[in-house]
Design an enzyme around this catalytic site. Structure first.
Site, PDB file in Angstrom:
ATOM      1  N   LYS A   7       0.854  -1.191   0.000  1.00 33.81           N
ATOM      2  CA  LYS A   7       0.000   0.000   0.000  1.00 33.81           C
ATOM      3  C   LYS A   7       0.883   1.232   0.000  1.00 33.81           C
ATOM      4  CE  LYS A   7      -4.532   0.657   0.389  1.00 33.81           C
ATOM      5  NZ  LYS A   7      -5.566  -0.170  -0.233  1.00 33.81           N
ATOM      6  N   GLY A  15     -24.620   2.024   4.362  1.00 33.95           N
ATOM      7  CA  GLY A  15     -23.833   2.756   3.356  1.00 33.95           C
ATOM      8  C   GLY A  15     -24.377   2.524   1.959  1.00 33.95           C
ATOM      9  N   GLY A  53     -22.989   4.175  -0.709  1.00 35.54           N
ATOM     10  CA  GLY A  53     -21.958   4.800  -1.560  1.00 35.54           C
ATOM     11  C   GLY A  53     -21.664   3.916  -2.768  1.00 35.54           C
ATOM     12  N   VAL A  64     -19.880   0.976  -3.319  1.00 34.48           N
ATOM     13  CA  VAL A  64     -20.166  -0.461  -3.223  1.00 34.48           C
ATOM     14  C   VAL A  64     -21.613  -0.690  -2.793  1.00 34.48           C
ATOM     15  CG1 VAL A  64     -19.486  -2.654  -2.202  1.00 34.48           C
ATOM     16  CG2 VAL A  64     -17.741  -0.926  -2.642  1.00 34.48           C
ATOM     17  N   TYR A 117     -24.274   0.965  -3.325  1.00 32.45           N
ATOM     18  CA  TYR A 117     -25.206   1.132  -4.447  1.00 32.45           C
ATOM     19  C   TYR A 117     -25.199  -0.105  -5.354  1.00 32.45           C
ATOM     20  CZ  TYR A 117     -26.995   2.581  -8.975  1.00 32.45           C
ATOM     21  OH  TYR A 117     -27.695   2.616 -10.159  1.00 32.45           O
TER      22      TYR A 117
HETATM   23  P1  NAD Z   1     -17.949   5.327  -0.388  1.00 29.35           P
HETATM   24  O1  NAD Z   1     -17.247   6.423   0.310  1.00 29.35           O
HETATM   25  O2  NAD Z   1     -18.333   5.502  -1.818  1.00 29.35           O
HETATM   26  O3  NAD Z   1     -19.282   4.935   0.398  1.00 29.35           O
HETATM   27  C1  NAD Z   1     -19.381   4.916   1.787  1.00 29.35           C
HETATM   28  C2  NAD Z   1     -20.747   5.446   2.155  1.00 29.35           C
HETATM   29  O4  NAD Z   1     -20.924   5.308   3.553  1.00 29.35           O
HETATM   30  C3  NAD Z   1     -20.934   6.931   1.815  1.00 29.35           C
HETATM   31  O5  NAD Z   1     -22.077   7.110   1.026  1.00 29.35           O
HETATM   32  C4  NAD Z   1     -21.066   7.590   3.181  1.00 29.35           C
HETATM   33  O6  NAD Z   1     -21.942   8.701   3.177  1.00 29.35           O
HETATM   34  C5  NAD Z   1     -21.627   6.446   3.992  1.00 29.35           C
HETATM   35  N1  NAD Z   1     -21.465   6.603   5.437  1.00 29.35           N
HETATM   36  C6  NAD Z   1     -20.468   7.204   6.110  1.00 29.35           C
HETATM   37  N2  NAD Z   1     -20.695   7.139   7.430  1.00 29.35           N
HETATM   38  C7  NAD Z   1     -21.839   6.467   7.582  1.00 29.35           C
HETATM   39  C8  NAD Z   1     -22.588   6.049   8.709  1.00 29.35           C
HETATM   40  N3  NAD Z   1     -22.204   6.344   9.957  1.00 29.35           N
HETATM   41  N4  NAD Z   1     -23.722   5.364   8.520  1.00 29.35           N
HETATM   42  C9  NAD Z   1     -24.147   5.070   7.265  1.00 29.35           C
HETATM   43  N5  NAD Z   1     -23.483   5.436   6.165  1.00 29.35           N
HETATM   44  C10 NAD Z   1     -22.328   6.116   6.324  1.00 29.35           C
HETATM   45  O7  NAD Z   1     -17.002   4.043  -0.202  1.00 29.35           O
HETATM   46  P2  NAD Z   1     -17.077   2.681  -1.009  1.00 29.35           P
HETATM   47  O8  NAD Z   1     -16.081   2.699  -2.108  1.00 29.35           O
HETATM   48  O9  NAD Z   1     -18.486   2.350  -1.295  1.00 29.35           O
HETATM   49  O10 NAD Z   1     -16.522   1.657   0.073  1.00 29.35           O
HETATM   50  C11 NAD Z   1     -17.319   1.244   1.168  1.00 29.35           C
HETATM   51  C12 NAD Z   1     -16.482   0.364   2.089  1.00 29.35           C
HETATM   52  O11 NAD Z   1     -16.013  -0.784   1.372  1.00 29.35           O
HETATM   53  C13 NAD Z   1     -15.227   1.064   2.629  1.00 29.35           C
HETATM   54  O12 NAD Z   1     -14.969   0.558   3.922  1.00 29.35           O
HETATM   55  C14 NAD Z   1     -14.137   0.583   1.689  1.00 29.35           C
HETATM   56  O13 NAD Z   1     -12.870   0.621   2.304  1.00 29.35           O
HETATM   57  C15 NAD Z   1     -14.584  -0.833   1.428  1.00 29.35           C
HETATM   58  N6  NAD Z   1     -14.069  -1.366   0.163  1.00 29.35           N
HETATM   59  C16 NAD Z   1     -14.384  -0.747  -1.012  1.00 29.35           C
HETATM   60  C17 NAD Z   1     -13.907  -1.290  -2.205  1.00 29.35           C
HETATM   61  C18 NAD Z   1     -14.262  -0.643  -3.525  1.00 29.35           C
HETATM   62  O14 NAD Z   1     -14.094  -1.273  -4.572  1.00 29.35           O
HETATM   63  N7  NAD Z   1     -14.764   0.584  -3.534  1.00 29.35           N
HETATM   64  C19 NAD Z   1     -13.120  -2.453  -2.209  1.00 29.35           C
HETATM   65  C20 NAD Z   1     -12.855  -3.071  -0.986  1.00 29.35           C
HETATM   66  C21 NAD Z   1     -13.324  -2.521   0.191  1.00 29.35           C
END
Ligand code: NAD
Length: 371
Positions: free
Chosen positions: A108, A207, A209, A211, A213
């Site tokens: 990382k 959440g 966001g 993922v 969605y």
């Molecule tokens: P993102 O930032 O797009 O979505 C996260 C969502 O969580 C946001 O919409 C935010 O408003 C919401 N949120 C924040 N605090 C909150 C709370 N207290 N209660 C409810 N909702 C809350 O992130 P993402 O890319 O969707 O990733 C989500 C998780 O999955 C993260 O932990 C990330 O590390 C993990 N992850 C993502 C990927 C990827 O491909 N994007 C891969 C592996 C792991």
């Protein structure tokens, strides 16, 4: 000068007394102890006065192949916090790559975000030079705060980069991650509830966001019922409109009676306070580091809640990104992500046989592959 040596010199200049003391421990002592505990590996740093770049690359393990992992550009309260994050995340990437049977180690990059980046092009060119100096030990990719356009700049200086605009995966691996999480949920529902499909299965998603969605989309298409929460009303409303999701207040998600709780927002949300509130037989979601502490996996096990280890079911994006870098067949990569179903089932079966927490069994499996 060797990078570790440089770090020691930097710290020594700031804290000469502590470093020479036999009784006091410096922050760097603690970081080395942490790195040692996680069986690192290498930690490289780069400082560039002209661009203001301060970057750390943590390469955990190279036994399975070159380390791969995203590059974060985040503001940290202290340099130590950034250092610690790089080490923690590099370890997690190793475990994730190994359990997913990738021919890659984990790594990382953390860039300490300055207040102002005067020239983003020069900033990422310098970071590209840094990655190149590591000679292929570390392959960089998009992560929080960086984009495909940044990867394009890095590519002008090094071939050890993926997620460029031309790579075919772009800057958003979330659809592949969500696909893998859906396969993990299917395996969990089969194992715990004996059900072959998700029709009518109630999933509470924390959440909405990236993922969250795509996961809602995957689950809705298979007939699942959804309850979702988010602190951002706009992204939540989109899931209501498109998938007919019910909503609840963010804190109420832990009390929702459902078949599956899918954390897709934050880390450390499975802790002493929340675990006792859960009214679900299964926890399976994308968020990294869901367990506030490893022993909370044991607590879930004792409560009879089946936990699909996060680093296993959220590896879809990594599998896809690694395949794009290796010029592997993308259809095969999709099948590989789909196979998360079988790895999750293997972990559950092994955990049942040993009467152990699933997170411990999955981590042990991964670490055995790294020896
Ligand atoms: P993102 O930032 O797009 O979505 C996260 C969502 O969580 C946001 O919409 C935010 O408003 C919401 N949120 C924040 N605090 C909150 C709370 N207290 N209660 C409810 N909702 C809350 O992130 P993402 O890319 O969707 O990733 C989500 C998780 O999955 C993260 O932990 C990330 O590390 C993990 N992850 C993502 C990927 C990827 O491909 N994007 C891969 C592996 C792991």
């Amino acid at each position: 000068m060797d990078v570790i040596e440089k770090t020691i010199r930097d710290v020594a200049m700031k804290q000469p007394v502590n470093l020479q003391s036999k009784t006091h421990h410096t922050a760097l002592d603690g970081l080395f102890r942490y790195a040692d505990f996680l069986n690192f590996g290498q930690v490289h740093i780069k400082f560039d006065h002209a661009t203001g770049l301060k970057a750390i690359v943590a390469v955990h393990n190279l036994k399975r192949g070159p380390a791969i992992g995203g590059c974060r550009l985040v503001q940290y309260p202290t340099t130590d916090a950034g250092f610690e994050d790089a080490i923690r995340l590099g370890y997690m990437m190793s475990v994730k790559a190994a359990i997913s049977n990738l021919n890659h180690g984990g790594g990382k990059a953390v860039i300490l975000k300055p207040k102002v980046i005067k020239d983003r092009k020069a900033f990422f060119e310098t970071f590209g030079d840094f990655v190149n100096e590591l000679g292929g030990r570390y392959i960089t990719a998009v992560d929080s705060g960086t984009s495909s356009e940044d990867m394009d700049i890095i590519q002008t200086r090094t071939p050890f980069v993926t997620c460029t605009t031309a790579s075919g995966v772009g800057g958003d691996p979330s659809p592949q991650t969500a696909f893998g999480v859906r396969r993990g949920i299917e395996a969990s529902v089969k194992f715990k509830l004996g059900r072959d499909n998700l029709d009518g299965v109630h999933v509470a998603i924390q959440g909405a966001g990236h993922v969250g969605y795509y996961l809602a989309k995957e689950l809705h298409a298979r007939g699942a019922r959804l309850t979702m929460c988010d602190i951002n009303q706009n992204v939540l409303q989109r899931c209501v409109d498109e998938f007919g999701a019910n909503t609840c207040l963010p804190d109420a998600i832990y009390d929702v009676e459902a078949e599956v709780f899918a954390p897709c927002a934050l880390g450390s949300i499975l802790n002493l306070n929340t675990i006792k509130r859960l009214r679900v037989p299964i926890v399976a979601g994308s968020a990294n580091n869901q367990l506030a502490h490893q022993h909370h996996g044991v607590l879930l096990h004792e409560r009879g809640i089946l936990y699909a280890p996060d680093f296993l079911i959220n590896a879809g994006g990594l599998i896809y990104v690694a395949a794009a870098y290796d010029h592997a067949n993308i259809q095969k990569a999709k099948e590989h992500v789909g196979d998360i179903y079988y790895t999750v089932t293997d972990v559950f079966e092994q955990a049942q046989k040993e009467n152990r927490a699933t997170n411990e069994v999955a981590e042990k499996m991964a670490l055995e592959r790294l020896r």
